[in-house]
Scaffold this motif. Structure first.
Motif, PDB file in Angstrom:
ATOM      1  N   LEU A 202      -2.278   4.616  -4.464  1.00 36.83           N
ATOM      2  CA  LEU A 202      -1.773   5.963  -4.210  1.00 36.83           C
ATOM      3  C   LEU A 202      -0.407   5.886  -3.542  1.00 36.83           C
ATOM      4  CD1 LEU A 202      -5.140   7.411  -2.904  1.00 36.83           C
ATOM      5  CD2 LEU A 202      -4.097   7.849  -5.135  1.00 36.83           C
TER       6      LEU A 202
ATOM      7  N   LEU B  83       6.463  10.184  -2.853  1.00 30.58           N
ATOM      8  CA  LEU B  83       5.858  10.647  -4.098  1.00 30.58           C
ATOM      9  C   LEU B  83       6.752  10.261  -5.282  1.00 30.58           C
ATOM     10  CD1 LEU B  83       3.653  12.200  -5.610  1.00 30.58           C
ATOM     11  CD2 LEU B  83       4.951  14.302  -5.140  1.00 30.58           C
TER      12      LEU B  83
ATOM     13  N   VAL C 288      -3.998  11.770  -6.198  1.00 30.24           N
ATOM     14  CA  VAL C 288      -2.972  12.439  -6.999  1.00 30.24           C
ATOM     15  C   VAL C 288      -3.649  12.735  -8.324  1.00 30.24           C
ATOM     16  CG1 VAL C 288      -0.741  12.230  -8.132  1.00 30.24           C
ATOM     17  CG2 VAL C 288      -1.078  11.213  -5.875  1.00 30.24           C
TER      18      VAL C 288
ATOM     19  N   MET D  65      -1.251  16.626  -5.168  1.00 33.10           N
ATOM     20  CA  MET D  65      -1.548  15.514  -4.277  1.00 33.10           C
ATOM     21  C   MET D  65      -2.376  16.075  -3.126  1.00 33.10           C
ATOM     22  SD  MET D  65       1.002  12.874  -2.282  1.00 33.10           S
ATOM     23  CE  MET D  65       1.768  14.162  -1.293  1.00 33.10           C
TER      24      MET D  65
ATOM     25  N   TYR E  70      -4.079  15.470   0.579  1.00 34.58           N
ATOM     26  CA  TYR E  70      -3.901  14.624   1.756  1.00 34.58           C
ATOM     27  C   TYR E  70      -4.449  15.329   2.995  1.00 34.58           C
ATOM     28  CZ  TYR E  70       0.157  17.628   2.662  1.00 34.58           C
ATOM     29  OH  TYR E  70       0.970  18.711   2.902  1.00 34.58           O
TER      30      TYR E  70
ATOM     31  N   VAL F 115      -3.104  10.138   2.366  1.00 38.91           N
ATOM     32  CA  VAL F 115      -3.180  10.684   1.008  1.00 38.91           C
ATOM     33  C   VAL F 115      -4.523  10.274   0.416  1.00 38.91           C
ATOM     34  CG1 VAL F 115      -2.036   8.746  -0.164  1.00 38.91           C
ATOM     35  CG2 VAL F 115      -1.935  11.010  -1.157  1.00 38.91           C
TER      36      VAL F 115
END
Length: 136
Positions: A96, A5, A105, A130, A132, A102
């Motif tokens: 992403l 991230l 975001v 985020m 996922y 994921v």
């Protein structure tokens, strides 16, 4: 996951690559950045196979000069407006973080002045999430 991230956020062309991007810490120098993980429920939806849709809520923040100079304060807010647009564009094109499963975001809030540090420095931030999938 946090490291990926961090790499994703750092890839934003608005981020000054000469400045540090911390995790859960923001230094005293202006122009530094942080990603702070926020507490909260992480499971959005559970599936019959034991997997779940999850979210990681976090804040992206920075230390900036601020004060009575209107231009400086507009530039600080403008950075977060541009950052939010960049995040939205990355979702649209499917760029992403390099994290398995994921899905997105997102910016949950607009950028805002969070607190001040003396007469000339302030922390600005934007809350994000985020989404996922985590399998069994």
């Amino acid at each position: 996951m946090i490291d990926e991230l961090r790499d994703y956020i750092r890839s934003c062309p608005l981020i000054n690559k000469k400045k540090k991007l911390y995790i859960d810490y923001l230094g005293t120098d202006t122009g530094e950045y942080t990603i702070d993980i926020m507490p909260g429920e992480s499971i959005v939806k559970k599936y019959a196979d034991g997997g779940s849709l999850r979210k990681l809520v976090f804040v992206f923040g920075s230390k900036e000069y601020y004060g009575s100079d209107i231009r400086t304060n507009i530039e600080n807010s403008g950075f977060y407006d541009k950052f939010q647009r960049w995040i939205e564009e990355q979702n649209e094109i499917g760029n992403l973080p390099n994290i398995e499963n994921v899905q997105s975001v997102n910016c949950v809030t607009c950028g805002y002045l969070f607190n001040t540090d003396g007469a000339d420095k302030a922390r600005y931030q934007i809350q994000m999430e985020m989404i996922y999938y985590k399998g069994v």
